[in-house]
Write an enzyme that holds these catalytic residues in place. Structure first.
Site, PDB file in Angstrom:
ATOM      1  N   CYS A 202      48.720  -1.595  44.682  1.00  0.00           N
ATOM      2  CA  CYS A 202      48.859  -1.333  43.252  1.00  0.00           C
ATOM      3  C   CYS A 202      47.519  -1.503  42.551  1.00  0.00           C
ATOM      4  O   CYS A 202      46.745  -2.401  42.858  1.00  0.00           O
ATOM      5  CB  CYS A 202      49.866  -2.292  42.631  1.00  0.00           C
ATOM      6  SG  CYS A 202      51.516  -2.153  43.314  1.00  0.00           S
TER       7      CYS A 202
ATOM      8  N   GLY B 282      57.048  -5.705  46.960  1.00  0.00           N
ATOM      9  CA  GLY B 282      56.366  -5.286  48.164  1.00  0.00           C
ATOM     10  C   GLY B 282      55.166  -4.404  47.929  1.00  0.00           C
ATOM     11  O   GLY B 282      54.662  -3.794  48.861  1.00  0.00           O
ATOM     12  N   CYS B 283      54.697  -4.283  46.703  1.00  0.00           N
ATOM     13  CA  CYS B 283      53.578  -3.393  46.417  1.00  0.00           C
ATOM     14  C   CYS B 283      52.316  -3.944  47.059  1.00  0.00           C
ATOM     15  O   CYS B 283      52.007  -5.113  46.919  1.00  0.00           O
ATOM     16  CB  CYS B 283      53.396  -3.264  44.914  1.00  0.00           C
ATOM     17  SG  CYS B 283      52.124  -2.099  44.457  1.00  0.00           S
ATOM     18  N   GLY B 284      51.578  -3.085  47.748  1.00  0.00           N
ATOM     19  CA  GLY B 284      50.405  -3.560  48.447  1.00  0.00           C
ATOM     20  C   GLY B 284      49.096  -2.970  47.983  1.00  0.00           C
ATOM     21  O   GLY B 284      48.047  -3.555  48.180  1.00  0.00           O
TER      22      GLY B 284
ATOM     23  N   ALA C 203      55.631  -3.385  41.865  1.00  0.00           N
ATOM     24  CA  ALA C 203      57.037  -3.477  42.263  1.00  0.00           C
ATOM     25  C   ALA C 203      57.133  -4.325  43.518  1.00  0.00           C
ATOM     26  O   ALA C 203      56.135  -4.703  44.119  1.00  0.00           O
ATOM     27  CB  ALA C 203      57.585  -2.076  42.514  1.00  0.00           C
TER      28      ALA C 203
END
Length: 289
Positions: A113, A109-111, A107
């Protein structure tokens, strides 16, 4: 590719008896697939700008490559529902990619994942070797230079930025994105493609500092992070372990220093010592390497 669009929402103002027509720009958010040898590794929601930098920076952050030279070819392909960043790696890196291949859908801004275990998420970043020392007033000057050049945010008020400031040169690059992690990956890609060591300047962030932002900066080799917002406790501990100086809550009237204060000495040595002692509950004994 367009990075923003004009829309016409109805606007309500306190005390008004009716909605009023209004215009504003909003940022584009597009699925961006990162593929290696036509195998999709990740799909991230991102702003479709500086995509070459994004491809390189993301690949470095994920540990899929060690340098920009590990990418033999890079093609940006617009498809029906988004964009594909098609990369071919060198034979050695491609074999390593196949061995660890995993699919990730992230999603905005996923950092973190797609991590396969808690141990992987908590893995210590590399310890940075950076001896740049800079005075406190320069931090304020660098952050003041950032806002006027955030062109997409000035238009939309809805995106993050990551920038690189170098002594004697000023701002060398700024990258914007709907995702703060994407913005930092784009900046990392720019530095790698330009041959500029991250240890030679300051990484400036308009977002809060979470642990994954520190991890990305460590992989870049950045010695100093300066951010507008506050860090998390885990970000502070990670910065301490990675030998990164973390300055945050940076405003026109100053900033707060959380780790390794020796890189940003204050004019008053006693004051600088006090700054260091304020955070000893998180990092006992910060000293130069």
């Amino acid at each position: 590719m367009r990075t923003s669009h004009k829309v016409r929402p109805d606007r309500y103002t306190t005390g008004a008896s009716a909605y009023q027509p209004h215009e504003r720009f909003i940022p584009e958010e597009t699925p961006v697939a990162l593929t290696y040898g036509r195998a999709t590794h990740a799909v991230m929601m991102a702003t479709p700008a500086d995509l070459e930098d994004f491809a390189v920076g993301f690949s470095l952050a994920e540990g899929l490559i060690d340098s920009v030279h590990d990418i033999e070819s890079l093609e940006i392909v617009e498809v029906t529902h988004g964009v594909e960043l098609r990369m071919d790696l060198t034979q050695t890196r491609d074999a390593a990619f196949i061995a660890r291949r995993r699919h990730v859908t992230g999603a905005t801004g996923c950092g973190l994942c797609g991590m396969e275990s808690l141990d992987e998420a908590a893995k210590s970043p590399p310890r940075v070797s950076a001896d740049l020392v800079i005075d406190a007033e320069t931090i304020v000057t660098a952050m003041e230079a950032l806002s006027p050049v955030q062109t997409l945010n000035l238009r939309t008020h809805a995106v993050h930025a990551a920038a690189f400031w170098q002594p004697g040169q000023g701002l060398l690059a700024i990258r914007e994105d709907v995702g703060r992690h994407n913005a930092l990956d784009k900046l990392a890609g720019f530095l790698a493609r330009s041959g500029i060591p991250a240890s030679s300047g300051l990484v400036l962030l308009t977002s809060r500092v979470s642990v994954e932002m520190v991890q990305k900066a460590a992989r870049m080799g950045a010695g100093i992070i300066v951010a507008v917002s506050a860090p998390t406790t885990l970000a502070i501990r990670t910065a301490e372990a990675a030998n990164i100086t973390l300055a945050a809550v940076a405003r026109r009237d100053g900033f707060e220093l959380f780790t390794h204060p020796w890189r940003i000495p204050c004019h008053d040595a006693d004051t600088n010592s006090d700054v260091a002692s304020n955070v000893t509950w998180l990092h006992p004994g910060s000293t130069p390497p």
